[in-house]
Motif scaffolding. Structure first.
Motif, mmCIF file in Angstrom:
data_model
loop_
_atom_site.group_PDB
_atom_site.id
_atom_site.type_symbol
_atom_site.label_atom_id
_atom_site.label_comp_id
_atom_site.label_asym_id
_atom_site.label_seq_id
_atom_site.Cartn_x
_atom_site.Cartn_y
_atom_site.Cartn_z
ATOM 1 N N ASN A 163 0.069 -11.194 -0.551
ATOM 2 C CA ASN A 163 0.094 -9.624 -0.969
ATOM 3 C C ASN A 163 0.841 -8.862 0.185
ATOM 4 N N GLU A 167 5.406 -7.070 -1.734
ATOM 5 C CA GLU A 167 4.724 -6.750 -2.770
ATOM 6 C C GLU A 167 4.112 -5.468 -2.753
ATOM 7 N N ALA A 168 3.853 -4.850 -1.784
ATOM 8 C CA ALA A 168 3.209 -3.398 -1.603
ATOM 9 C C ALA A 168 4.288 -2.466 -1.897
ATOM 10 N N ARG A 171 5.132 -2.112 -5.344
ATOM 11 C CA ARG A 171 4.350 -1.441 -6.235
ATOM 12 C C ARG A 171 4.549 0.186 -6.322
ATOM 13 N N HIS A 203 1.871 -4.161 7.866
ATOM 14 C CA HIS A 203 1.054 -5.172 7.826
ATOM 15 C C HIS A 203 1.118 -5.819 8.891
ATOM 16 N N ASN A 255 -3.568 -2.669 -1.123
ATOM 17 C CA ASN A 255 -4.232 -3.756 -1.374
ATOM 18 C C ASN A 255 -4.315 -4.252 -2.854
ATOM 19 N N ASP A 256 -3.453 -3.697 -3.665
ATOM 20 C CA ASP A 256 -3.275 -3.973 -5.023
ATOM 21 C C ASP A 256 -4.616 -3.695 -5.791
#
Length: 258
Positions: A163, A167-168, A171, A203, A255-256
């Motif tokens: 993640n 990926e963040a 989103r 991150h 954090n999805d």
């Protein structure tokens, strides 16, 4: 004397940045990884900062991006990034700065960030607020994550992070939430403090990237944590810094869990 030395050291580093900026003969080398640059200006700025600090406080602990740690038995630690945004700097992009945090017995006492090219000097002292060029600054008042303007950065080694930042980022972008990428974490944090961005997440940072900036955000009325919502420490990699109003929602997206 601590505040005066911090200001003088930051200005000394900034003068070196200006001296080398856009030089056709600037010496550039690569550290570990791809495009993890260091220039002769980084080293010269670091030396100017060290000289200024050591003149007044020769026995203080120093942690700096290029030199590493100069360990001393002291209650005070100077955490230094002589040029934050070196890739920008090496390409003549004026989104870069000197960043210095001063820690006392494990608590960040003061922070200063200076970008000499756009003439912005950010300063914060714990309990006394944050300023830009001497004027008080405050975080934004946006409370809707979907109306927010965010900023992030991508570490040089991110491909295997579960993640991870791509990926963040995806989103947020797919939801129509604007996310910028400036290339200087210290400037990102300062622009959150000044209310230009509503939130910042990254991150993988080092202590020198955030030591000054996270205090500036907090003193401007913002909130800074790790990705779990715990109190922030510059000695762990994850950072979430916001105006406070969108903080929980931004963490859910990162954090999805939104």
């Amino acid at each position: 004397m601590l505040k005066e030395t911090l200001i003088n050291a930051t200005e000394a580093g900034a003068k070196v940045m200006q001296h080398y900026f856009n030089s056709k003969n600037l010496l550039i080398s690569n550290k570990e990884g791809i495009n993890n640059l260091v220039t002769e200006a980084d080293h010269a700025s670091e030396k100017a900062i060290f000289d200024t600090i050591k003149e007044q406080f020769p026995n203080h602990y120093i942690m700096s991006e290029e030199a590493g740690e100069i360990i001393m038995d002291s209650e005070y630690k100077w955490i230094i990034d002589p040029i934050d945004g070196t890739v920008n700097y090496a390409h003549g992009i004026p989104i870069c700065c000197v960043s210095i945090g001063l820690e006392h017995n494990g608590t960040m006492l003061m922070g200063a960030v200076l970008n000499p090219f756009i003439k912005e000097y950010y300063f914060a002292e714990k309990g006394n607020g944050a300023t830009l060029n001497g004027e008080p600054i405050h975080v934004s008042i946006e409370s809707d994550i979907k109306k927010s303007c965010l900023v992030t950065g991508f570490p040089y080694t991110y491909i295997n992070l579960p993640n991870g930042p791509l990926e963040a980022f995806s989103r947020f972008i797919r939801a129509g939430i604007p996310v910028r990428r400036l290339g200087s974490a210290a400037m990102d944090l300062c622009w959150v403090a000044a209310g230009r961005f509503d939130g910042f997440y990254e991150h993988k940072l080092q202590a020198w990237d955030s030591a000054a900036g996270f205090l500036i955000v907090e003193e401007a009325g913002g909130k800074v944590t790790d990705f779990e919502g715990n109190p922030y420490s510059p000695y762990q990699p994850h950072i979430a810094a916001t105006n406070g109003k969108i903080h929980d929602d931004m963490l859910k997206w990162v954090n999805d869990k939104a």
